[in-house]
Design an enzyme around this catalytic site. Structure first.
Site, PDB file in Angstrom:
ATOM      1  N   HIS A 240       0.885  -1.160   0.000  1.00 45.17           N
ATOM      2  CA  HIS A 240       0.000   0.000   0.000  1.00 45.17           C
ATOM      3  C   HIS A 240       0.923   1.210   0.000  1.00 45.17           C
ATOM      4  O   HIS A 240       1.748   1.352   0.911  1.00 45.17           O
ATOM      5  CB  HIS A 240      -0.925  -0.009   1.226  1.00 45.17           C
ATOM      6  CG  HIS A 240      -2.012   1.020   1.171  1.00 45.17           C
ATOM      7  ND1 HIS A 240      -3.011   1.079   2.129  1.00 45.17           N
ATOM      8  CD2 HIS A 240      -2.283   2.025   0.288  1.00 45.17           C
ATOM      9  CE1 HIS A 240      -3.830   2.082   1.830  1.00 45.17           C
ATOM     10  NE2 HIS A 240      -3.394   2.667   0.727  1.00 45.17           N
ATOM     11  N   LEU A 241       0.830   2.075  -0.993  1.00 39.47           N
ATOM     12  CA  LEU A 241       1.805   3.132  -1.229  1.00 39.47           C
ATOM     13  C   LEU A 241       2.088   3.952   0.027  1.00 39.47           C
ATOM     14  O   LEU A 241       1.176   4.524   0.627  1.00 39.47           O
ATOM     15  CB  LEU A 241       1.320   4.053  -2.352  1.00 39.47           C
ATOM     16  CG  LEU A 241       2.255   5.202  -2.735  1.00 39.47           C
ATOM     17  CD1 LEU A 241       3.626   4.681  -3.155  1.00 39.47           C
ATOM     18  CD2 LEU A 241       1.628   6.035  -3.846  1.00 39.47           C
ATOM     19  N   HIS A 242       3.369   4.000   0.399  1.00 42.23           N
ATOM     20  CA  HIS A 242       3.758   4.774   1.571  1.00 42.23           C
ATOM     21  C   HIS A 242       5.247   5.067   1.541  1.00 42.23           C
ATOM     22  O   HIS A 242       6.041   4.339   0.957  1.00 42.23           O
ATOM     23  CB  HIS A 242       3.418   4.026   2.865  1.00 42.23           C
ATOM     24  CG  HIS A 242       4.197   2.747   3.060  1.00 42.23           C
ATOM     25  ND1 HIS A 242       3.937   1.608   2.330  1.00 42.23           N
ATOM     26  CD2 HIS A 242       5.240   2.433   3.884  1.00 42.23           C
ATOM     27  CE1 HIS A 242       4.769   0.639   2.706  1.00 42.23           C
ATOM     28  NE2 HIS A 242       5.576   1.115   3.634  1.00 42.23           N
ATOM     29  N   PHE A 243       5.613   6.170   2.181  1.00 42.57           N
ATOM     30  CA  PHE A 243       6.989   6.534   2.467  1.00 42.57           C
ATOM     31  C   PHE A 243       7.171   6.497   3.979  1.00 42.57           C
ATOM     32  O   PHE A 243       6.207   6.632   4.734  1.00 42.57           O
ATOM     33  CB  PHE A 243       7.303   7.946   1.966  1.00 42.57           C
ATOM     34  CG  PHE A 243       7.219   8.113   0.468  1.00 42.57           C
ATOM     35  CD1 PHE A 243       8.362   8.109  -0.314  1.00 42.57           C
ATOM     36  CD2 PHE A 243       5.987   8.289  -0.159  1.00 42.57           C
ATOM     37  CE1 PHE A 243       8.287   8.270  -1.698  1.00 42.57           C
ATOM     38  CE2 PHE A 243       5.896   8.455  -1.531  1.00 42.57           C
ATOM     39  CZ  PHE A 243       7.056   8.433  -2.304  1.00 42.57           C
TER      40      PHE A 243
END
Length: 445
Positions: A240-243
């Site tokens: 799940h897109l994250h930084f």
């Protein structure tokens, strides 16, 4: 079918198997970020000013004095809210009690003993040989976290001025970007930046998401606050897109490493190659605008994703300097090419480790930490020289053909890696399977 065992990092108190949750109740009842709990929910909102150019975290393009922001982004908001969650007992351990030291030597590697991160959980299968994988709503994702783990929404300002709203509705239709705590922190202020959290984007960088991360680094305005990114296959544990981001008041070894200039792109972005560092990588800095820098780096990342090459990204120096680091450690693990001595450390070399912050899980490794040991581990992460040059050729071709039309190389020199003489390099390299996409490797989380 090759498999490797891995103990996952738990980043949320709600990171459980969805099947287990469904079996317990038909509803949620956890005040989460999913559609069941969103109606009527409110969270703080920090609206940042979209910068054209950054210098030391401040805009310099209009020549006007910057107005005092309504709240200090790093000190009062992010770190203040993070400490509030620590006082409320939302973290799995007190990271401020973890032992940390700078390892003697030329490079100044940092070692931390973080035994609290070594958490066991029922294994689930996770592919290591595919950088791009579709989002799977049945697995843990950030819509399942409790709203108490969210510090604030982070969005561009509508009127070009920094604004802060202590309580703002969650606009589900426009899917806000949010900053959340990592409940298994590596360092002080360890948070997650989750772009458009409700859109359920898989872990893959695009131009918009990377630009958002750069704006966050610029907004913090502190060189000791960095953002990092791990792709699938490079030790991202959640699709799940994250930084990630945290505060550490010492220079990272990678930031001090010498570089060799390759070229300057026509948007003013200088591209260099790391030298005298155990992991080969590219450094992007400068640019006529923030957008130029972001586009160049995101095009490089998209190229790596499309070509199935795992990679990590470090956003440094208030967003002005970005490291792109292709790697193949997980694949070497799966193929049995990593020594038992390194495997026994159970260190997963993701962006922070590659940058020189070694998060160690055993007291023995911490007490025996040395520059030689850190270098030996990171050297296993790096692509071979021949393969790195092949990858560079792919990256520069992708940047030159970018959709914005501003990515063409204007300085030739060493801009084109010597790829024509290395057409068989990837086949002969120690890590060919990720490029070929034929190896069925699975990680057991």
């Amino acid at each position: 079918m090759l498999r490797i065992k891995r103990v996952p990092t738990v980043v949320s108190n709600y990171q459980k198997e969805v099947g287990e949750e469904a079996a317990r109740s038909g509803g949620c009842g956890r005040n989460c970020l999913n559609k069941c709990c969103i109606p009527g929910a409110k969270l703080p909102l920090y609206a940042f000013k979209k910068l054209e150019k950054i210098d030391g975290g401040k805009e310099i393009d209009d020549g006007l004095e910057n107005r005092e922001p309504p709240v200090a982004f790093l000190d009062s908001l992010l770190l203040g809210e993070w400490e509030d969650r620590m006082q409320r007992g939302l973290f799995r351990y007190d990271v401020t009690a973890c032992e940390t030291k700078v390892i003697p030597g030329q490079h100044g590697f940092i070692a931390q003993l973080n035994e609290g991160r070594h958490l066991k959980k029922r294994p689930t299968e996770f592919r290591v040989d595919k950088v791009l994988q579709p989002f799977d709503a049945n697995k843990f994702n950030f819509t399942k976290v409790g709203q108490e783990e969210i510090l604030f929404q982070f969005e561009g300002s509508e009127d070009g001025e920094v604004q802060f709203f202590p309580s703002a509705p969650i606009d589900a239709e426009n899917s806000p970007s949010v900053v959340a705590i990592n409940v298994s922190p590596i360092e002080y202020g360890h948070v997650l930046l989750i772009p458009h959290v409700l859109d359920c984007l898989p872990q893959r960088i695009d131009r918009e998401s990377l630009l958002l991360a750069i704006h966050m680094a610029a907004e913090a305005g502190n060189p000791y606050f960095r953002l990092g990114y791990n792709s699938l296959g490079a030790f991202a544990t959640i699709n799940h897109l994250h930084f990630q981001a945290y505060y550490l008041a010492v220079p990272f070894p990678i930031e001090k490493a010498s570089t060799k200039k390759i070229t300057t792109l026509d948007g003013g972005v200088k591209v260099s190659e790391l030298s005298n560092y155990p992991v080969r990588g590219l450094v992007f800095e400068g640019g006529n605008t923030v957008q130029e820098l972001s586009n160049s780096v995101s095009d490089a990342c998209i190229c790596l994703q499309v070509n199935n090459i795992p990679y990590n990204v470090l956003i440094s120096d208030c967003g002005k300097r970005i490291f792109v680091l292709p790697q193949c450690y997980a694949e070497k693990q799966a193929l049995g090419e990593v020594s038992a001595e390194l495997l026994d450390t159970q260190v997963n070399p993701a962006v922070w480790e590659i940058s020189g912050h070694m998060v160690l899980k055993r007291k023995k490794d911490y007490e025996e930490a040395s520059e030689e040991n850190a270098w030996r581990l990171l050297a296993e992460v790096s692509l071979s020289e021949a393969r790195f040059q092949e990858v560079n050729a792919l990256i520069f071709e992708a940047i030159a053909s970018g959709d914005n039309g501003n990515g063409n190389v204007i300085e030739e020199g060493d801009a084109k890696p010597e790829s024509l003489e290395q057409v068989d390099a990837m086949k002969k390299s120690s890590c060919p399977a990720m490029m070929a996409g034929t190896q069925e490797c699975l990680v057991l989380q």
